[in-house]
Design a protein around this motif. Structure first.
Motif, short mmCIF file in Angstrom:
data_model
loop_
_atom_site.label_atom_id
_atom_site.label_comp_id
_atom_site.label_asym_id
_atom_site.label_seq_id
_atom_site.Cartn_x
_atom_site.Cartn_y
_atom_site.Cartn_z
N THR A 14 0.82 -1.21 0.00
CA THR A 14 0.00 0.00 0.00
C THR A 14 0.86 1.26 0.00
O THR A 14 0.33 2.37 -0.10
CB THR A 14 -0.91 0.04 1.24
OG1 THR A 14 -0.06 0.04 2.41
CG2 THR A 14 -1.85 -1.14 1.28
N GLU A 16 2.59 2.08 2.60
CA GLU A 16 2.78 2.41 4.01
C GLU A 16 4.14 1.88 4.48
O GLU A 16 4.57 0.79 4.10
CB GLU A 16 1.66 1.79 4.83
CG GLU A 16 1.62 2.22 6.26
CD GLU A 16 0.43 1.68 7.02
OE1 GLU A 16 0.30 2.02 8.20
OE2 GLU A 16 -0.37 0.92 6.45
N TYR A 17 4.80 2.67 5.33
CA TYR A 17 6.10 2.30 5.87
C TYR A 17 5.97 2.18 7.38
O TYR A 17 5.71 3.17 8.07
CB TYR A 17 7.14 3.35 5.49
CG TYR A 17 8.56 2.94 5.77
CD1 TYR A 17 9.16 1.89 5.08
CD2 TYR A 17 9.31 3.61 6.72
CE1 TYR A 17 10.46 1.52 5.33
CE2 TYR A 17 10.63 3.26 6.98
CZ TYR A 17 11.20 2.22 6.28
OH TYR A 17 12.50 1.84 6.53
#
Length: 67
Positions: A14, A16-17
């Protein structure tokens, strides 16, 4: 017997980290078979997050802690 916790930064599909994700044992130990696709991990604040193996793009090991 002491437990070992592995701390990772993880990139998801997505975008996202996730930083400082704490997992008991190495990440690869949680992917023991096709039936295992979700597993809970802990973030730096102690909040539980459930990750899917199908959404992990990259995981960088930061350190290993003994507890």
């Amino acid at each position: 017997m002491k437990k070992k916790f592995y701390i990772y930064n993880i990139r998801l599909t997505t975008g996202e980290y996730l930083e400082n994700i704490r997992i008991e044992g190495p990440l690869e130990d949680h992917f023991s078979g096709i039936a295992v696709s979700l597993f809970p991990v802990e973030d730096a604040q102690g909040k539980t997050i459930v990750l899917s193996i199908f959404h992990i793009v990259k995981a960088d090991l930061l350190k290993i802690e003994d507890s």
